[in-house]
Enzyme design. Structure first.
Site, PDB file in Angstrom:
ATOM      1  N   PRO A   1      53.406 -15.551 -46.171  1.00 11.13           N
ATOM      2  CA  PRO A   1      52.672 -14.909 -47.269  1.00 11.13           C
ATOM      3  C   PRO A   1      51.754 -13.815 -46.728  1.00 11.13           C
ATOM      4  O   PRO A   1      51.033 -14.013 -45.752  1.00 11.13           O
ATOM      5  CB  PRO A   1      51.861 -16.069 -47.864  1.00 11.13           C
ATOM      6  N   GLU A   2      51.816 -12.648 -47.370  1.00  6.37           N
ATOM      7  CA  GLU A   2      51.009 -11.511 -46.945  1.00  6.37           C
ATOM      8  C   GLU A   2      49.871 -11.297 -47.940  1.00  6.37           C
ATOM      9  O   GLU A   2      49.629 -12.130 -48.808  1.00  6.37           O
ATOM     10  CB  GLU A   2      51.902 -10.276 -46.810  1.00  6.37           C
TER      11      GLU A   2
END
Length: 270
Positions: free
Chosen positions: A2-3
């Site tokens: 996840p960014e």
């Protein structure tokens, strides 16, 4: 992993559930994730009221009225689950509020982390000490990038992934921003002229904002706290599109740089 958009979406999903709520149950269900979970987490947070939620880079922040902030990182496979039907083997933190809401931090690969620090000492939290500006913040500008890239012969893609230069950017969104800005990912940072840096800053801002609006990009294990998937992957123009046609008429190519896939169009990205 996840960014920034996925973490921002997660924080926004948690906000209406936790803000202003008293925490009646805090139950770490194992001693560690990527690193040990604070042994006094249960004691310091049980009975506390959540006063705010936020994000720094790829970290989520949950502040309490006791002057503490719970810092979470989702690692490669982490996500929060709201009102789970049952508590599973990969639910490593259980939280219940006085209003009866229940949520868990689920992380099958256990590459995430949980830390609890005094709120007034957040800036001294080691991972935050050398972070660059937020890409949506006022300090992320073309002149800033020009100074950060000055004298650097490294490729622009690697420079943008350096958290000391820009906080929170990851592989997917850097590939997309470079494609939108029409800059080849291997271009040396010091060679990018001011006008192209302006274009790059605008592209980063637009891509990140659009990804947050779309709920992020759902890959493998990631989902929003309510279980909804992120749909920005439907708008990818470069990432994951090897061999497909680019809008300029060229073809998207893929190569591996430092163990990461780079997607780009050799025709319009120069």
């Amino acid at each position: 992993m996840p960014e920034l958009p996925e973490v921002e979406t997660t924080v926004r999903g948690l906000d209406p559930v936790l803000r202003g709520q008293r925490l009646v149950l805090i139950e770490p269900r194992r001693a560690d994730l990527r690193r040990p979970i604070p042994p006094d987490l249960r004691q310091r947070m049980t009975g506390a009221t959540v006063t705010g939620l936020g994000r720094r880079a790829k970290y989520g922040l949950i502040e309490t009225d006791r002057g503490d902030t719970l810092i979470f990182h989702l690692g490669m496979s982490g996500r929060w689950r709201l009102e789970p039907d049952e508590i599973g083997a990969h639910d490593h933190l259980l939280i219940e509020t006085a209003s009866g809401r229940r949520l868990t931090l689920n992380d099958p690969r256990r590459f995430g982390s949980l830390d609890l620090v005094p709120t007034d000492s957040l800036a001294a939290f080691p991972p935050f000490g050398k972070l660059g500006p937020e890409p949506l913040g006022p300090d992320f500008t073309a002149p800033y990038l020009a100074a950060a890239f000055a004298g650097r012969s490294g490729p622009v893609k690697s420079l943008l992934l350096d958290q000391h230069i820009v906080a929170g950017l990851g592989n997917i969104y850097v590939c997309e921003a470079l494609h939108q800005a029409r800059i080849a990912p291997g271009t040396a940072g010091r060679r990018i002229r001011p006008a192209r840096l302006e274009r790059l800053v605008s592209a980063v801002r637009e891509i990140i904002a659009a990804a947050i609006e779309a709920g992020g990009s759902s890959l493998r294990d990631y989902a929003q706290p309510d279980g909804e998937l992120g749909y920005f992957f439907k708008r990818w123009r470069a990432y994951g599109r090897e061999g497909e046609s680019c809008g300029c008429g060229g073809r998207i190519r893929r190569r591996v740089d430092s163990g990461r896939s780079t997607f780009y169009c050799p025709r319009c990205q120069r």
